[in-house]
Design a protein around this motif. Sequence first.
Motif, PDB file in Angstrom:
ATOM      1  N   PHE A 155      38.212  49.392  42.234  1.00 35.98           N
ATOM      2  CA  PHE A 155      39.489  48.843  41.769  1.00 35.98           C
ATOM      3  C   PHE A 155      39.253  47.897  40.596  1.00 35.98           C
ATOM      4  CE2 PHE A 155      41.244  49.197  46.364  1.00 35.98           C
ATOM      5  CZ  PHE A 155      41.594  50.512  46.152  1.00 35.98           C
ATOM      6  N   ASP A 156      40.326  47.406  39.997  1.00 31.03           N
ATOM      7  CA  ASP A 156      40.203  46.512  38.842  1.00 31.03           C
ATOM      8  C   ASP A 156      41.039  45.244  39.037  1.00 31.03           C
ATOM      9  OD1 ASP A 156      39.741  45.324  36.401  1.00 31.03           O
ATOM     10  OD2 ASP A 156      40.961  46.728  35.274  1.00 31.03           O
ATOM     11  N   PRO A 157      40.600  44.350  39.900  1.00 27.13           N
ATOM     12  CA  PRO A 157      41.343  43.100  40.066  1.00 27.13           C
ATOM     13  C   PRO A 157      41.117  42.130  38.908  1.00 27.13           C
ATOM     14  CG  PRO A 157      39.370  43.032  41.390  1.00 27.13           C
ATOM     15  CD  PRO A 157      39.463  44.431  40.811  1.00 27.13           C
ATOM     16  N   LEU A 158      40.052  42.308  38.152  1.00 28.05           N
ATOM     17  CA  LEU A 158      39.717  41.364  37.086  1.00 28.05           C
ATOM     18  C   LEU A 158      40.775  41.360  35.984  1.00 28.05           C
ATOM     19  CD1 LEU A 158      35.856  41.915  36.814  1.00 28.05           C
ATOM     20  CD2 LEU A 158      37.137  40.372  38.325  1.00 28.05           C
ATOM     21  N   THR A 159      41.261  42.526  35.610  1.00 27.18           N
ATOM     22  CA  THR A 159      42.301  42.602  34.590  1.00 27.18           C
ATOM     23  C   THR A 159      43.573  41.917  35.077  1.00 27.18           C
ATOM     24  OG1 THR A 159      41.386  44.643  33.676  1.00 27.18           O
ATOM     25  CG2 THR A 159      43.693  44.166  33.172  1.00 27.18           C
ATOM     26  N   LEU A 160      43.896  42.103  36.343  1.00 27.52           N
ATOM     27  CA  LEU A 160      45.084  41.465  36.909  1.00 27.52           C
ATOM     28  C   LEU A 160      44.921  39.943  36.943  1.00 27.52           C
ATOM     29  CD1 LEU A 160      47.852  41.668  38.191  1.00 27.52           C
ATOM     30  CD2 LEU A 160      46.728  42.200  40.373  1.00 27.52           C
ATOM     31  N   ILE A 161      43.751  39.464  37.309  1.00 25.25           N
ATOM     32  CA  ILE A 161      43.504  38.018  37.322  1.00 25.25           C
ATOM     33  C   ILE A 161      43.606  37.449  35.917  1.00 25.25           C
ATOM     34  CG2 ILE A 161      41.747  36.239  37.754  1.00 25.25           C
ATOM     35  CD1 ILE A 161      40.825  38.039  40.137  1.00 25.25           C
ATOM     36  N   GLN A 162      43.054  38.155  34.938  1.00 24.10           N
ATOM     37  CA  GLN A 162      43.166  37.705  33.545  1.00 24.10           C
ATOM     38  C   GLN A 162      44.629  37.671  33.099  1.00 24.10           C
ATOM     39  OE1 GLN A 162      40.539  40.605  31.826  1.00 24.10           O
ATOM     40  NE2 GLN A 162      38.776  39.230  31.900  1.00 24.10           N
ATOM     41  N   ALA A 163      45.401  38.665  33.515  1.00 28.97           N
ATOM     42  CA  ALA A 163      46.828  38.693  33.170  1.00 28.97           C
ATOM     43  C   ALA A 163      47.569  37.517  33.793  1.00 28.97           C
ATOM     44  CB  ALA A 163      47.447  40.014  33.616  1.00 28.97           C
ATOM     45  N   ILE A 164      47.240  37.197  35.030  1.00 23.01           N
ATOM     46  CA  ILE A 164      47.856  36.031  35.680  1.00 23.01           C
ATOM     47  C   ILE A 164      47.488  34.763  34.913  1.00 23.01           C
ATOM     48  CG2 ILE A 164      47.863  34.603  37.774  1.00 23.01           C
ATOM     49  CD1 ILE A 164      49.513  37.169  38.032  1.00 23.01           C
ATOM     50  N   GLY A 165      46.267  34.697  34.418  1.00 20.73           N
ATOM     51  CA  GLY A 165      45.863  33.559  33.598  1.00 20.73           C
ATOM     52  C   GLY A 165      46.716  33.417  32.359  1.00 20.73           C
ATOM     53  N   GLU A 166      46.996  34.525  31.703  1.00 25.20           N
ATOM     54  CA  GLU A 166      47.854  34.508  30.508  1.00 25.20           C
ATOM     55  C   GLU A 166      49.282  34.092  30.868  1.00 25.20           C
ATOM     56  OE1 GLU A 166      47.131  35.232  27.188  1.00 25.20           O
ATOM     57  OE2 GLU A 166      45.037  35.159  27.826  1.00 25.20           O
ATOM     58  N   ILE A 167      49.803  34.691  31.919  1.00 19.60           N
ATOM     59  CA  ILE A 167      51.175  34.393  32.341  1.00 19.60           C
ATOM     60  C   ILE A 167      51.311  32.930  32.757  1.00 19.60           C
ATOM     61  CG2 ILE A 167      52.900  34.870  34.129  1.00 19.60           C
ATOM     62  CD1 ILE A 167      51.819  37.790  34.110  1.00 19.60           C
ATOM     63  N   SER A 168      50.284  32.403  33.429  1.00 24.24           N
ATOM     64  CA  SER A 168      50.363  31.034  33.945  1.00 24.24           C
ATOM     65  C   SER A 168      50.433  29.988  32.834  1.00 24.24           C
ATOM     66  CB  SER A 168      49.168  30.738  34.857  1.00 24.24           C
ATOM     67  OG  SER A 168      47.967  30.622  34.104  1.00 24.24           O
TER      68      SER A 168
END
Length: 77
Positions: free
Chosen positions: A15-28
């Motif tokens: 899976f690719d949770p890293l891209t999602l975590i990076q996206a949450i970082g941008e959104i936050s």
Amino acid sequence: SDKVILWGGGIWNWFDPLTLIQAIGEISQKRSDVHLVFMGIKHPNDAIPEMKLCADAIKLAKDLNLIDKHVFFNYNW
């Protein structure tokens, strides 16, 4: 009223949770009401070891200063 994104299973190496975590970082940076929750990262079968990607995801969330603020990990199943 917060927005919660649920990752409904374990963190497996394919899976690719890293891209999602990076996206949450941008959104936050623009929104404080968005959160990502990994529902269970330890497999219920103790014979199945934790995947390397799971440790990488936790490290990334810590490095981005998101853990327990915008990214949450339930360490049990």
